[in-house]
Design a protein around this motif. Structure first.
Motif, PDB file in Angstrom:
ATOM      1  N   VAL A 269       0.813  -1.218   0.000  1.00  0.00           N
ATOM      2  CA  VAL A 269       0.000   0.000   0.000  1.00  0.00           C
ATOM      3  C   VAL A 269       0.846   1.267   0.000  1.00  0.00           C
ATOM      4  N   VAL A 270       2.153   1.140   0.263  1.00  0.00           N
ATOM      5  CA  VAL A 270       3.012   2.317   0.259  1.00  0.00           C
ATOM      6  C   VAL A 270       4.458   1.879   0.043  1.00  0.00           C
ATOM      7  N   GLY A 271       5.208   2.667  -0.733  1.00  0.00           N
ATOM      8  CA  GLY A 271       6.617   2.339  -0.968  1.00  0.00           C
ATOM      9  C   GLY A 271       7.205   3.108  -2.130  1.00  0.00           C
ATOM     10  N   THR A 272       8.457   2.834  -2.399  1.00  0.00           N
ATOM     11  CA  THR A 272       9.166   3.530  -3.463  1.00  0.00           C
ATOM     12  C   THR A 272       8.765   2.997  -4.833  1.00  0.00           C
ATOM     13  N   THR A 273       8.806   3.879  -5.854  1.00  0.00           N
ATOM     14  CA  THR A 273       8.401   3.482  -7.202  1.00  0.00           C
ATOM     15  C   THR A 273       9.021   4.414  -8.224  1.00  0.00           C
ATOM     16  N   TRP A 274       8.716   4.181  -9.498  1.00  0.00           N
ATOM     17  CA  TRP A 274       9.090   5.073 -10.600  1.00  0.00           C
ATOM     18  C   TRP A 274       7.830   5.636 -11.221  1.00  0.00           C
ATOM     19  N   GLN A 275       7.942   6.782 -11.863  1.00  0.00           N
ATOM     20  CA  GLN A 275       6.776   7.414 -12.469  1.00  0.00           C
ATOM     21  C   GLN A 275       6.093   6.492 -13.474  1.00  0.00           C
ATOM     22  N   VAL A 276       6.884   5.803 -14.287  1.00  0.00           N
ATOM     23  CA  VAL A 276       6.284   4.936 -15.302  1.00  0.00           C
ATOM     24  C   VAL A 276       5.504   3.793 -14.660  1.00  0.00           C
ATOM     25  N   ILE A 277       5.958   3.303 -13.505  1.00  0.00           N
ATOM     26  CA  ILE A 277       5.239   2.229 -12.800  1.00  0.00           C
ATOM     27  C   ILE A 277       3.920   2.763 -12.262  1.00  0.00           C
ATOM     28  N   ALA A 278       3.953   3.970 -11.709  1.00  0.00           N
ATOM     29  CA  ALA A 278       2.728   4.575 -11.211  1.00  0.00           C
ATOM     30  C   ALA A 278       1.719   4.762 -12.343  1.00  0.00           C
ATOM     31  N   ASN A 279       2.206   5.195 -13.508  1.00  0.00           N
ATOM     32  CA  ASN A 279       1.324   5.367 -14.662  1.00  0.00           C
ATOM     33  C   ASN A 279       0.667   4.055 -15.048  1.00  0.00           C
ATOM     34  N   LEU A 280       1.477   3.000 -15.110  1.00  0.00           N
ATOM     35  CA  LEU A 280       0.954   1.686 -15.495  1.00  0.00           C
ATOM     36  C   LEU A 280      -0.043   1.159 -14.468  1.00  0.00           C
ATOM     37  N   ALA A 281       0.283   1.345 -13.194  1.00  0.00           N
ATOM     38  CA  ALA A 281      -0.622   0.869 -12.145  1.00  0.00           C
ATOM     39  C   ALA A 281      -1.978   1.563 -12.257  1.00  0.00           C
ATOM     40  N   LYS A 282      -1.971   2.858 -12.541  1.00  0.00           N
ATOM     41  CA  LYS A 282      -3.228   3.581 -12.724  1.00  0.00           C
ATOM     42  C   LYS A 282      -3.981   3.051 -13.942  1.00  0.00           C
ATOM     43  N   ASP A 283      -3.237   2.770 -15.018  1.00  0.00           N
ATOM     44  CA  ASP A 283      -3.869   2.230 -16.220  1.00  0.00           C
ATOM     45  C   ASP A 283      -4.571   0.901 -15.932  1.00  0.00           C
ATOM     46  N   GLU A 284      -4.027   0.168 -14.957  1.00  0.00           N
ATOM     47  CA  GLU A 284      -4.613  -1.122 -14.591  1.00  0.00           C
ATOM     48  C   GLU A 284      -5.588  -0.984 -13.406  1.00  0.00           C
ATOM     49  N   LYS A 285      -6.033   0.247 -13.185  1.00  0.00           N
ATOM     50  CA  LYS A 285      -7.090   0.552 -12.218  1.00  0.00           C
ATOM     51  C   LYS A 285      -6.677   0.392 -10.759  1.00  0.00           C
ATOM     52  N   ALA A 286      -5.392   0.400 -10.485  1.00  0.00           N
ATOM     53  CA  ALA A 286      -4.958   0.391  -9.090  1.00  0.00           C
ATOM     54  C   ALA A 286      -5.171   1.794  -8.514  1.00  0.00           C
ATOM     55  N   PRO A 287      -5.710   1.904  -7.308  1.00  0.00           N
ATOM     56  CA  PRO A 287      -5.975   3.223  -6.706  1.00  0.00           C
ATOM     57  C   PRO A 287      -4.710   3.820  -6.104  1.00  0.00           C
ATOM     58  N   VAL A 288      -3.832   4.356  -6.943  1.00  0.00           N
ATOM     59  CA  VAL A 288      -2.539   4.829  -6.454  1.00  0.00           C
ATOM     60  C   VAL A 288      -2.253   6.253  -6.934  1.00  0.00           C
ATOM     61  N   GLU A 289      -1.392   6.899  -6.185  1.00  0.00           N
ATOM     62  CA  GLU A 289      -0.793   8.170  -6.576  1.00  0.00           C
ATOM     63  C   GLU A 289       0.681   8.097  -6.218  1.00  0.00           C
ATOM     64  N   ALA A 290       1.488   8.911  -6.878  1.00  0.00           N
ATOM     65  CA  ALA A 290       2.923   8.953  -6.598  1.00  0.00           C
ATOM     66  C   ALA A 290       3.354  10.402  -6.404  1.00  0.00           C
ATOM     67  N   VAL A 291       4.207  10.631  -5.412  1.00  0.00           N
ATOM     68  CA  VAL A 291       4.641  11.992  -5.103  1.00  0.00           C
ATOM     69  C   VAL A 291       6.153  12.026  -4.885  1.00  0.00           C
ATOM     70  N   LEU A 292       6.710  13.204  -5.082  1.00  0.00           N
ATOM     71  CA  LEU A 292       8.087  13.476  -4.694  1.00  0.00           C
ATOM     72  C   LEU A 292       8.029  14.064  -3.292  1.00  0.00           C
ATOM     73  N   PRO A 293       8.453  13.320  -2.269  1.00  0.00           N
ATOM     74  CA  PRO A 293       8.315  13.794  -0.881  1.00  0.00           C
ATOM     75  C   PRO A 293       9.116  15.058  -0.581  1.00  0.00           C
ATOM     76  N   GLU A 294       8.776  15.677   0.521  1.00  0.00           N
ATOM     77  CA  GLU A 294       9.373  16.959   0.893  1.00  0.00           C
ATOM     78  C   GLU A 294      10.868  16.866   1.154  1.00  0.00           C
ATOM     79  N   GLU A 295      11.370  15.666   1.476  1.00  0.00           N
ATOM     80  CA  GLU A 295      12.814  15.507   1.708  1.00  0.00           C
ATOM     81  C   GLU A 295      13.606  15.403   0.412  1.00  0.00           C
ATOM     82  N   GLY A 296      12.893  15.320  -0.731  1.00  0.00           N
ATOM     83  CA  GLY A 296      13.562  15.038  -1.998  1.00  0.00           C
ATOM     84  C   GLY A 296      13.580  13.539  -2.242  1.00  0.00           C
ATOM     85  N   ALA A 297      14.371  13.086  -3.195  1.00  0.00           N
ATOM     86  CA  ALA A 297      14.398  11.665  -3.536  1.00  0.00           C
ATOM     87  C   ALA A 297      15.715  11.304  -4.189  1.00  0.00           C
TER      88      ALA A 297
END
Length: 402
Positions: A269-297
């Motif tokens: 339900v939470v963890g590190t990822t890449w933008q392209v993975i987040a895009n694909l997960a959304k395409d497959e209807k997974a209820p996810v969002e991805a952010v760049l946290p305040e500490e940077g990355a």
């Protein structure tokens, strides 16, 4: 979306980078490299001063997806146009890890390599790649300035390659479960117990830098200035944090398909990822969002480098100019899933692509701490201590995972 099958992993069993030689000379940019690398200098390898006729052949060592010739998908081909234009017939070998790339380049059988930041310094220190004369690569002028003359692609102001593409390691979360929406890496560190057994983390020793970055912001007394420059005490603190996190990790991932599936099923339900993975997960209807946290990355910035033993240097330079041309760079970025290095590539990319990947957004890029091989010479410039090496990190990662 087939491009995602070509996403490269950065799991490495790296050897410590060591050894210094004489300076490689001038040219190619500002003088930030030596200072930020704690005195690290490169072996004295000659740099190409002028180009001649193309040799008719080129051997390319690349991450999967970086040198497509139409065999994966007939509509995805930037090798054939290069061959027709230059007469350089291309032979491509793909590698799966940075360690593999370094070992293959040592053989001297390949002319150019697409090196990530956890490989490039090793290649430079080993004398396996040559300094690059950027004056001989016209398209270099259009590369985003913030990708030039960085710790992982230059030494003492001398460029050792041509920036290709880059991206950040983001925080992805299940919007149905994780509330409020996280803005900090604390979601996977100090607050990980809230999602016990459903936290996911990247499976590589380089992930230690993610913990170090978090500690740099939350425990300033540790004195961490660069997440890739850790002395023994700083590494120990990062290891302790990751061992604590281990109690709540359900799965360490290196296969993007498995991460997508885990977020679809709710196993993660939470963890590190890449933008392209987040895009694909959304395409497959997974209820996810991805952010760049305040500490940077942390993140990656890949570089095309030319072998110091290249038998086809003219074709090698032609390739480096071609692969960062607006047309080729846009095609690679969209197939692979990353921000292109060439500013003009965004004019040719699909509508909204560069916005999604924050291409050219310097303020966004400044928050990314790009993968760089930890070495004994502290990358933050300290000279009163010896920093830990990637070999130390590899041993520590074994302890963390148990």
């Amino acid at each position: 979306m087939k491009r995602t099958a070509m996403i490269a992993t950065a799991g490495v069993l790296a050897l410590a980078l060591g050894g210094c030689g004489t300076s490689s000379g001038d040219g190619g940019g500002g003088a930030t490299g030596s200072e930020s690398q704690g005195g690290f200098t490169a072996p004295d390898v000659p740099m190409t001063q002028e180009l001649g006729d193309n040799e008719g052949s080129l051997t390319v060592l690349a991450w999967p997806g970086y040198a497509e010739d139409g065999s994966t998908d007939k509509s995805v081909d930037w090798v054939t146009p290069f061959e027709k234009e230059t007469g350089c017939q291309v032979e491509v070998k793909y590698f799966g890890t940075s360690d593999e790339a370094v070992n293959l380049m040592k053989s001297g059988q390949y002319d150019v390599v697409s090196a990530s930041g956890d490989a490039s310094l090793r290649l430079i220190a080993g004398g396996d790649v040559a300094p690059v004369n950027t004056d001989l690569i016209p398209n270099y002028a259009d590369v985003w300035s913030f990708l030039k003359d960085r710790d992982w692609n230059s030494v003492d102001g001398q460029m050792y390659g041509i920036p290709h593409g880059y991206g950040a390691n983001l925080l992805m979360y299940n919007t149905d479960v994780v509330s409020p929406a996280p803005t900090s890496w604390s979601a996977v560190f100090d607050d990980a117990s809230s999602y016990a057994g459903k936290v996911t983390a990247y499976d590589s020793p380089i992930y230690i830098a993610d913990a170090a970055l978090y500690l740099a912001k939350t425990q300033p007394d540790l004195g961490i200035e660069d997440p890739y420059a850790l002395d023994e005490d700083q590494l120990a603190a990062a290891v302790d944090l990751l061992k604590k996190q281990r109690e709540d990790v359900g799965e360490y991932w290196s296969d993007y398909l498995k991460e997508i599936q885990a977020f679809k099923t709710g196993d993660s339900v939470v963890g590190t990822t890449w933008q392209v993975i987040a895009n694909l997960a959304k395409d497959e209807k997974a209820p996810v969002e991805a952010v760049l946290p305040e500490e940077g990355a942390t993140g990656w910035s890949d570089t095309w480098m030319v072998s110091s033993k290249s038998e086809h240097p003219n074709c090698a330079y032609a390739w480096m100019d071609h692969i960062i041309s607006p047309e080729a760079n846009a095609a690679v970025a969209q197939w692979f899933g990353e921000a292109p290095a060439n500013e003009k590539a965004c004019d040719l990319a699909a509508k909204g692509f560069c916005d999604t990947y924050h291409a050219g957004d310097e303020s966004y890029a400044e928050q990314i701490h790009y993968w760089t091989t930890p070495i004994e010479q502290c990358l933050d410039g300290r000279t009163d201590v010896t920093c830990t090496t990637y070999q130390d990190w590899t041993q520590a990662w074994t302890e963390i995972k148990g």
